[in-house]
Scaffold this motif. Structure first.
Motif, short mmCIF file in Angstrom:
data_model
loop_
_atom_site.label_atom_id
_atom_site.label_comp_id
_atom_site.label_asym_id
_atom_site.label_seq_id
_atom_site.Cartn_x
_atom_site.Cartn_y
_atom_site.Cartn_z
N MET A 1 18.16 6.83 5.13
CA MET A 1 18.61 6.47 5.97
C MET A 1 18.25 6.75 7.54
O MET A 1 18.53 6.28 8.20
CB MET A 1 20.04 7.30 5.99
CG MET A 1 20.73 5.89 4.64
SD MET A 1 22.47 6.89 3.66
CE MET A 1 23.59 5.59 5.09
N ILE A 2 17.72 8.32 7.35
CA ILE A 2 17.58 9.35 8.22
C ILE A 2 16.31 8.58 9.14
O ILE A 2 15.98 8.38 10.20
CB ILE A 2 17.21 9.97 8.24
CG1 ILE A 2 18.20 10.92 7.95
CG2 ILE A 2 16.19 11.24 9.54
CD1 ILE A 2 17.91 12.62 7.42
N ALA A 3 15.16 8.35 8.36
CA ALA A 3 13.93 7.60 8.52
C ALA A 3 14.43 5.48 9.19
O ALA A 3 13.39 5.35 10.31
CB ALA A 3 12.90 7.44 7.56
N GLU A 4 15.51 5.41 8.63
CA GLU A 4 16.15 3.85 9.17
C GLU A 4 16.38 3.93 10.53
O GLU A 4 16.70 3.16 10.83
CB GLU A 4 15.88 3.55 7.81
CG GLU A 4 14.99 2.74 7.07
CD GLU A 4 14.16 2.32 7.88
OE1 GLU A 4 14.63 1.34 7.92
OE2 GLU A 4 13.08 2.21 7.31
N GLY B 1 12.92 3.45 -2.46
CA GLY B 1 11.65 5.18 -2.87
C GLY B 1 10.20 4.93 -2.79
O GLY B 1 10.05 5.40 -1.82
N ILE B 2 10.25 3.49 -3.66
CA ILE B 2 8.98 2.98 -3.45
C ILE B 2 8.84 2.24 -2.50
O ILE B 2 7.73 1.86 -1.48
CB ILE B 2 9.62 1.75 -4.75
CG1 ILE B 2 9.60 2.12 -6.08
CG2 ILE B 2 8.24 0.45 -4.40
CD1 ILE B 2 9.17 1.48 -6.98
N ALA B 3 9.96 1.46 -1.62
CA ALA B 3 9.97 0.32 -0.60
C ALA B 3 10.95 0.93 0.23
O ALA B 3 11.81 2.62 -0.21
CB ALA B 3 9.98 -0.89 -0.51
N VAL B 4 11.79 0.43 1.20
CA VAL B 4 13.27 0.59 1.60
C VAL B 4 13.81 -0.60 1.25
O VAL B 4 14.23 -1.37 1.48
CB VAL B 4 13.26 0.61 2.98
CG1 VAL B 4 14.58 0.63 3.98
CG2 VAL B 4 12.73 1.55 4.01
N ALA B 5 15.22 0.12 0.42
CA ALA B 5 16.30 -0.33 -0.19
C ALA B 5 17.11 -1.49 0.91
O ALA B 5 17.14 -0.97 1.90
CB ALA B 5 17.18 -0.26 -0.65
N ALA C 1 1.10 -1.23 0.05
CA ALA C 1 0.36 0.04 0.34
C ALA C 1 1.34 0.86 -0.32
O ALA C 1 1.77 1.23 1.21
CB ALA C 1 -1.48 0.14 1.58
N SER C 2 0.87 2.38 -1.20
CA SER C 2 1.31 3.45 -0.79
C SER C 2 2.98 3.42 -0.94
O SER C 2 3.53 2.04 -1.55
CB SER C 2 1.29 3.84 -0.31
OG SER C 2 1.29 5.27 -0.73
N THR C 3 3.88 4.03 -1.44
CA THR C 3 5.42 4.24 -1.54
C THR C 3 5.99 4.44 -0.41
O THR C 3 5.29 5.63 0.87
CB THR C 3 5.58 4.83 -2.50
OG1 THR C 3 5.00 6.25 -2.37
CG2 THR C 3 5.21 3.87 -4.03
N MET C 4 7.02 4.39 -0.11
CA MET C 4 8.28 4.85 1.09
C MET C 4 8.12 6.67 1.19
O MET C 4 8.30 7.71 1.76
CB MET C 4 9.44 4.73 1.07
CG MET C 4 10.46 4.68 2.46
SD MET C 4 9.23 4.48 3.73
CE MET C 4 10.80 5.27 4.84
N VAL C 5 8.54 7.05 -0.26
CA VAL C 5 8.52 7.82 -0.62
C VAL C 5 7.21 9.43 -0.60
O VAL C 5 6.96 10.17 -0.27
CB VAL C 5 8.51 8.94 -2.22
CG1 VAL C 5 8.28 10.11 -2.85
CG2 VAL C 5 10.06 7.83 -3.02
N ASP D 1 16.98 14.24 -1.45
CA ASP D 1 18.40 13.47 -1.12
C ASP D 1 17.28 12.17 -0.83
O ASP D 1 17.66 12.09 0.57
CB ASP D 1 18.88 14.53 -0.26
CG ASP D 1 20.20 13.21 0.29
OD1 ASP D 1 20.33 12.17 -0.58
OD2 ASP D 1 21.19 14.17 0.03
N LEU D 2 16.83 10.91 -2.31
CA LEU D 2 15.84 10.32 -0.43
C LEU D 2 17.50 9.61 -0.06
O LEU D 2 15.76 8.72 0.41
CB LEU D 2 15.13 9.59 -2.56
CG LEU D 2 14.78 8.72 -2.25
CD1 LEU D 2 13.32 8.45 -1.86
CD2 LEU D 2 14.83 7.70 -3.24
N GLU D 3 18.44 9.13 -0.70
CA GLU D 3 19.07 7.45 0.16
C GLU D 3 18.91 8.56 1.23
O GLU D 3 19.00 7.85 2.39
CB GLU D 3 20.08 8.00 -0.86
CG GLU D 3 21.02 7.07 -0.07
CD GLU D 3 20.18 5.11 -0.51
OE1 GLU D 3 20.25 4.53 -0.19
OE2 GLU D 3 19.77 5.74 -1.87
N ARG D 4 19.81 10.17 1.54
CA ARG D 4 19.77 10.54 3.17
C ARG D 4 18.66 10.66 3.35
O ARG D 4 18.83 10.07 5.38
CB ARG D 4 20.26 11.83 2.91
CG ARG D 4 20.56 12.59 4.06
CD ARG D 4 20.80 13.93 3.95
NE ARG D 4 19.20 14.80 3.97
CZ ARG D 4 18.72 15.24 4.22
NH1 ARG D 4 18.77 15.64 5.63
NH2 ARG D 4 17.85 16.09 3.54
#
Length: 238
Positions: free
Chosen positions: A232-235, A168-172, A9-13, A226-229
């Motif tokens: 990483m902060i979220a995780e 971005g779709i999920a968390v790599a 359901a939805s995306t990480m972005v 800065d998607l990667e950053r």
């Protein structure tokens, strides 16, 4: 290889962009899987599911079974059918366990549902707190998220390996949640030491993405500088 479907359901972005309103009920989500992780309407905690049971991991560190009329802004589920089961009879850190998993999964370019049952020397978790509108960005929410430590405890870790191309779709990488044996506490996994346990893996070759259709999603700017950053902060790994 048998086809196993991840339904998301939805995306990480979208979550990073502050879209925290639930768009799919857990009653609907259960039609698509008996195993998974996610979050709740207004970011009110974390979700873990396995064996067909869904649990709400609250921001105070406690846990209860999910009510099917609760909703989620972001969750991933699958019907878990273990294709590999590997006992682990030595103590390992999260980093060491991930190296074991790297050797077990058939390819980093597929999705894998991961389950770990065992006795943990320690588990360090965090849980996103409830948010009210106007919603702040997710990276701001993580600055005040409560964390919890579980020691000398049996429990279950559930989650997914997501390929790098789906960031971005999920968390790599590995995205994992934990609940204790009493089923009254848990959260998003930051770190752990597993004393001994069993690893189970279900490789998923199909991915179904259910995008929201509400106005908030349709009109939101989902570009992330800065998607990667931000992920990483979220995780909690930045």
């Amino acid at each position: 290889m048998d086809s196993h479907v991840i339904y998301q359901a939805s995306t990480m972005v979208a979550l990073l962009s502050g879209l925290y309103d639930g768009t799919v009920t857990f009653g609907e989500l259960k039609k698509h899987g008996d195993f998974g992780i996610g979050t709740f309407h207004q970011l009110d905690g974390e979700m873990i599911a396995f064996d067909g049971e869904f649990f709400h991991l609250y921001p105070d560190g406690t846990a209860q079974k999910v009510s099917l009329d609760e909703s989620t802004p972001f969750s991933s589920v699958t019907f878990f059918e273990q294709q590999q089961t590997v006992p682990l009879n030595r103590a390992v850190t999260r980093q060491e366990l991930e190296k074991v998993l790297d050797d077990l999964v058939p390819s980093p370019n597929l999705f894998h549902a991961i389950r770990i049952d065992g006795h943990f020397r320690e588990v360090h978790t965090r849980t996103v707190p409830h948010q009210d509108k106007p919603y702040p960005p997710f990276v701001e929410v993580t600055k005040s998220q409560p964390s919890f430590d579980f020691a000398d405890v049996d429990g279950v870790i559930a989650g997914f390996w997501t390929p790098a191309f789906a960031q971005g779709i999920a968390v790599a990488g590995y995205h994992l949640h934990f609940i204790n044996e009493a089923r009254d506490g848990g959260g998003h996994v930051m770190d752990f030491v597993l004393e001994q346990g069993t690893i189970s893996i279900c490789t998923c070759t199909d991915f179904q993405l259910a995008l929201p259709q509400d106005n908030a999603y349709l009109k939101q700017d989902l570009s992330v500088a800065d998607l990667e950053r931000d992920i990483m902060i979220a995780e909690g790994s930045y």
